[in-house]
Design an enzyme around this catalytic site. Structure first.
Site, PDB file in Angstrom:
ATOM      1  N   ARG A 106      61.442  89.714  21.720  1.00 11.18           N
ATOM      2  CA  ARG A 106      61.671  88.340  22.134  1.00 11.18           C
ATOM      3  C   ARG A 106      61.064  87.398  21.110  1.00 11.18           C
ATOM      4  O   ARG A 106      59.976  87.648  20.604  1.00 11.18           O
ATOM      5  CB  ARG A 106      61.025  88.091  23.484  1.00 11.18           C
ATOM      6  CG  ARG A 106      61.287  86.695  24.015  1.00 11.18           C
ATOM      7  CD  ARG A 106      60.686  86.541  25.375  1.00 11.18           C
ATOM      8  NE  ARG A 106      61.061  85.295  25.996  1.00 11.18           N
ATOM      9  CZ  ARG A 106      61.086  85.112  27.314  1.00 11.18           C
ATOM     10  NH1 ARG A 106      60.783  86.104  28.122  1.00 11.18           N
ATOM     11  NH2 ARG A 106      61.403  83.935  27.821  1.00 11.18           N
ATOM     12  N   LYS A 152      70.920  92.551  28.442  1.00 15.56           N
ATOM     13  CA  LYS A 152      69.478  92.579  28.168  1.00 15.56           C
ATOM     14  C   LYS A 152      69.271  93.410  26.915  1.00 15.56           C
ATOM     15  O   LYS A 152      69.217  94.628  26.966  1.00 15.56           O
ATOM     16  CB  LYS A 152      68.713  93.192  29.348  1.00 15.56           C
ATOM     17  CG  LYS A 152      67.199  93.138  29.148  1.00 15.56           C
ATOM     18  CD  LYS A 152      66.470  93.644  30.379  1.00 15.56           C
ATOM     19  CE  LYS A 152      64.977  93.379  30.326  1.00 15.56           C
ATOM     20  NZ  LYS A 152      64.279  93.893  29.170  1.00 15.56           N
ATOM     21  N   ARG A 154      56.569  87.233  21.950  1.00 18.96           N
ATOM     22  CA  ARG A 154      56.404  87.116  23.406  1.00 18.96           C
ATOM     23  C   ARG A 154      54.950  86.846  23.752  1.00 18.96           C
ATOM     24  O   ARG A 154      54.644  86.182  24.724  1.00 18.96           O
ATOM     25  CB  ARG A 154      56.849  88.431  24.042  1.00 18.96           C
ATOM     26  CG  ARG A 154      56.763  88.471  25.536  1.00 18.96           C
ATOM     27  CD  ARG A 154      57.082  89.876  26.006  1.00 18.96           C
ATOM     28  NE  ARG A 154      57.056  90.008  27.441  1.00 18.96           N
ATOM     29  CZ  ARG A 154      55.987  89.873  28.204  1.00 18.96           C
ATOM     30  NH1 ARG A 154      54.831  89.554  27.651  1.00 18.96           N
ATOM     31  NH2 ARG A 154      56.053  90.043  29.507  1.00 18.96           N
ATOM     32  N   GLU A 160      73.585  88.481  31.984  1.00 24.61           N
ATOM     33  CA  GLU A 160      73.552  88.518  30.516  1.00 24.61           C
ATOM     34  C   GLU A 160      73.145  89.902  30.048  1.00 24.61           C
ATOM     35  O   GLU A 160      72.393  90.585  30.745  1.00 24.61           O
ATOM     36  CB  GLU A 160      72.526  87.514  29.974  1.00 24.61           C
ATOM     37  CG  GLU A 160      72.891  86.083  30.238  1.00 24.61           C
ATOM     38  CD  GLU A 160      71.928  85.099  29.562  1.00 24.61           C
ATOM     39  OE1 GLU A 160      72.300  83.930  29.424  1.00 24.61           O
ATOM     40  OE2 GLU A 160      70.797  85.504  29.213  1.00 24.61           O
TER      41      GLU A 160
HETATM   42  P1  ATP Z   1      60.733  94.279  29.579  1.00 21.88           P
HETATM   43  O1  ATP Z   1      59.811  95.373  29.168  1.00 21.88           O
HETATM   44  O2  ATP Z   1      61.684  94.673  30.679  1.00 21.88           O
HETATM   45  O3  ATP Z   1      61.425  93.624  28.441  1.00 21.88           O
HETATM   46  P2  ATP Z   1      58.982  92.013  29.811  1.00 21.88           P
HETATM   47  O4  ATP Z   1      57.817  91.896  30.730  1.00 21.88           O
HETATM   48  O5  ATP Z   1      58.751  92.040  28.345  1.00 21.88           O
HETATM   49  O6  ATP Z   1      59.832  93.256  30.304  1.00 21.88           O
HETATM   50  P3  ATP Z   1      60.712  90.398  31.338  1.00 21.88           P
HETATM   51  O7  ATP Z   1      60.620  88.943  31.523  1.00 21.88           O
HETATM   52  O8  ATP Z   1      60.354  91.219  32.499  1.00 21.88           O
HETATM   53  O9  ATP Z   1      59.904  90.783  30.049  1.00 21.88           O
HETATM   54  O10 ATP Z   1      62.170  90.782  30.903  1.00 21.88           O
HETATM   55  C1  ATP Z   1      62.862  89.897  30.076  1.00 21.88           C
HETATM   56  C2  ATP Z   1      62.740  90.329  28.632  1.00 21.88           C
HETATM   57  O11 ATP Z   1      63.988  90.822  28.190  1.00 21.88           O
HETATM   58  C3  ATP Z   1      62.457  89.144  27.742  1.00 21.88           C
HETATM   59  O12 ATP Z   1      61.091  89.019  27.509  1.00 21.88           O
HETATM   60  C4  ATP Z   1      63.245  89.403  26.487  1.00 21.88           C
HETATM   61  O13 ATP Z   1      62.427  90.033  25.525  1.00 21.88           O
HETATM   62  C5  ATP Z   1      64.292  90.406  26.878  1.00 21.88           C
HETATM   63  N1  ATP Z   1      65.681  89.916  26.878  1.00 21.88           N
HETATM   64  C6  ATP Z   1      66.738  90.566  26.365  1.00 21.88           C
HETATM   65  N2  ATP Z   1      67.881  89.919  26.578  1.00 21.88           N
HETATM   66  C7  ATP Z   1      67.570  88.801  27.252  1.00 21.88           C
HETATM   67  C8  ATP Z   1      68.335  87.732  27.798  1.00 21.88           C
HETATM   68  N3  ATP Z   1      69.662  87.693  27.703  1.00 21.88           N
HETATM   69  N4  ATP Z   1      67.661  86.739  28.442  1.00 21.88           N
HETATM   70  C9  ATP Z   1      66.307  86.780  28.574  1.00 21.88           C
HETATM   71  N5  ATP Z   1      65.539  87.782  28.096  1.00 21.88           N
HETATM   72  C10 ATP Z   1      66.151  88.784  27.445  1.00 21.88           C
END
Ligand code: ATP
Length: 583
Positions: free
Chosen positions: A255, A250, A270, A248
């Protein structure tokens, strides 16, 4: 239950850094707490009155606490201030002042007394509320012994940092009320689906493990989000996901966990804060595009502009993080939402279903519009497919891709970071510091606010080797209304039916032009892209280079002929030099 007991255990917890010792002290405390008080005790241990998602905070400034201590003890505010600059800690200062003043204490303070008073202080608002809060706090401190005053002062100033992690509290609850560590997973799951430690504590204290097992995903209570692991290559990702997965886009945004019940919508961040007020436009999008009566959906809020089909940088979205002036920000930086998961729908908890099953529900209940979409996705089964999709994704302005398992085990793991989701981020990139001069070779019709004018332009660099123009980006940002109105007139003489023979392109714009007009552009970085022909096949098969987040600087380079534009070689060098620095 006396507050003194709490204060004594706080003091013991503070004296250790060992997690086992902490768990033991906490178990001792929770074991002595009556079930109807245990939720409050758990919140107080964390320096709070409620779970975070309710957003109720005490947050008194130290200055006000000094005045309350002064009222309670009769000592001058000045003297207390001086002590504070010596100790540097409002709790230690309150402790000392009370020792000095020795106020007459008649009845011991109970946990309920303290909680009720703090709750009133937290909820007092409006004109004159500051004086009321100081008086209420003074009354409380007057009844406290020094050790109690220490922790009360730290709690009201949000400085009670005992360092007790959520997980330590869950351990203690399992030990004291769940019959031991074997009940830990059930306790943790209850917490993960409600984000409310107090409620979990109360349930297990009253009804044992059976009671926490009954915890269900509920609209209004945020679920702790599922997070992704990270791997460095598509091959590693495919090996972990059994040879196939869903990739998907990103999106680089914020979030959001959306809770919808009828027309009521709550948005959680988040970090599980209630951010509903910041995004009235997203609330409306949800109301208009989620057809299920009740649902919990996850998505990414993005500063995406459907009129130009452009993903704007994350920083623009961050401008929306504010308490005031929200309406103006909505206009200036409108948000879009990209839904990616559904964990609850019309009474059904979907967390135990596989990802493809959840995705089916999502597709059924989302009415897609320009501003509310489901994330771009694709099933990928080999490295090439994944790389291609990754480049497409980055080219559209994302950070990379998220690869999600699709087997029967691919449930929604609330509150955990695991390999069911794996992120693969943009790594080959080169930051741009200089502007470039690009040639307009095509245009796309605008929509919405840009109806009747061009929404974006297809831009190219010049290659003297082949005497052709090679595309490098789609430019939609940086134009004023005046620019937008004038561009069609300016470009009209160069309009042609088909692609100009000297233009090399993979994109198919609505209108083609003879390469003639040169614009100055600044971008954020240069990335690999399968959509553009600049530097094609040089760094990676079937991939060219593209400029991300291009913006018109306002300078029409009418002094330049198209052959004077930035060359393909210069772009390749910019990309290479940055790669060397990264390496
Ligand atoms: P990052 O700084 O890489 O966003 P993170 O610790 O906030 O890291 P991770 O779970 O590692 O979060 O990475 C997933 C994050 O990416 C999610 O928290 C969300 O905010 C974002 N995101 C963007 N597109 C998607 C998607 N298609 N599915 C899930 N999460 C997504």
């Amino acid at each position: 239950m006396e507050y003194r007991l709490l204060a004594e255990i706080f003091s013991k917890i503070e004296s250790t850094t060992k997690r086992t010792a902490m768990t033991n002290f906490l178990s001792e405390l929770l074991g002595k707490t009556p079930p109807d008080l245990i939720d409050k005790v758990v919140y107080l241990v964390q320096g709070k009155l409620y779970p975070d998602f309710l957003g109720i905070e005490i947050g008194m400034a130290e200055k006000l606490v000094i005045r309350a201590v002064s009222l309670a003890t009769g000592l001058s505010a000045r003297e207390i201030e001086e002590d504070l600059s010596r100790t540097g800690d409002i709790g230690d200062t309150a402790y000392e002042e009370l020792r000095k003043a020795k106020p007459e204490i008649k009845e011991p303070l109970t946990v309920s007394d303290v909680y009720t008073a703090l709750d009133r202080i937290a909820k007092t608002a409006g004109p004159g509320s500051i004086e009321v809060k100081i008086n209420m706090l003074a009354q409380l401190i007057k009844r406290a012994i020094p050790l109690e005053a220490k922790y009360i002062a730290r709690t009201v100033t949000k400085k009670l940092r005992l360092g007790v992690a959520d997980m330590t509290i869950l351990d203690a609850l399992a030990i004291v009320y769940g019959g031991g560590r074997q009940s830990r997973p059930a306790v943790e799951r209850a917490y993960n689906v409600t984000s409310d430690l107090g409620a979990v504590a109360q349930a297990i204290a009253r009804g044992g493990v059976e009671a926490v097992k009954k915890f269900k995903v509920t609209v209004g209570k945020p679920i702790r989000p599922m997070l992704a692991e990270r791997l460095r290559s598509p091959a590693e990702i495919l090996a972990k996901t059994g040879g196939e997965c869903v990739a998907e886009y990103k999106y680089d945004g914020e979030r959001v966990q959306i809770h919808k019940q009828g027309n009521d919508v709550i948005l959680f961040s988040r970090r599980i804060e209630n951010i509903t007020n910041q995004y009235p436009d997203v609330v409306q999008l949800v109301q208009n595009t989620i057809t299920a009566d009740s649902a919990i959906i996850e998505g990414e809020i993005v500063a995406f502009d459907p009129e130009t089909n452009e993903m704007r940088p994350f920083q623009e979205l961050m401008r929306r993080r504010r308490k005031y002036g929200i309406e103006e920000m909505v206009k200036e930086f409108p948000a879009s939402i990209f839904y990616f998961d559904c964990v609850y729908e019309s009474g059904r908890d979907l967390t135990g279903l596989s990802f493809p099953e959840r995705r089916k529900v999502l597709e059924r209940i989302v009415k897609r519009t320009d501003r509310a979409r489901i994330v771009e996705h694709k099933i990928v089964r080999n490295v090439d497919e994944m790389e291609k999709f990754f480049e497409e994704s980055v080219q559209s302005g994302t950070e990379g891709i998220l690869c999600k398992s699709i087997g029967p085990e691919s449930i929604y793991q609330a509150g955990s970071r695991g390999f069911l989701w794996i992120k693969f981020k943009r790594e080959y990139r080169s930051e741009m510091t200089d502007t470039v001069d690009l040639v307009v070779v095509g245009a796309y019709y605008g929509r919405g606010k840009r109806a009747g004018v061009y929404g974006s332009l297809l831009m190219a660099v010049y290659s003297p080797d082949t005497d052709t123009f090679k595309t490098i980006t789609r430019l939609g940002a940086g134009f004023t209304d005046k620019d937008l109105a004038e561009l069609p007139k300016m470009l009209e003489p160069y309009k042609i039916e088909k692609r100009h023979p000297r233009v090399e392109a993979k994109e198919k714009p609505d209108v083609w032009f003879v390469p003639a007009v040169v614009l100055e552009v600044i971008g954020a970085e240069i990335t690999l892209s399968p959509l553009h022909t600049t530097g094609f096949n040089i760094f990676r098969p079937d991939s060219g280079l593209a400029i991300r987040f291009p913006r018109f600087t306002g300078r029409y380079r009418l002094d330049k002929s198209p052959e004077d534009a930035t060359t393909e070689r210069e772009i390749i060098e910019m990309y290479e030099s940055r790669l060397r620095k990264v390496a």
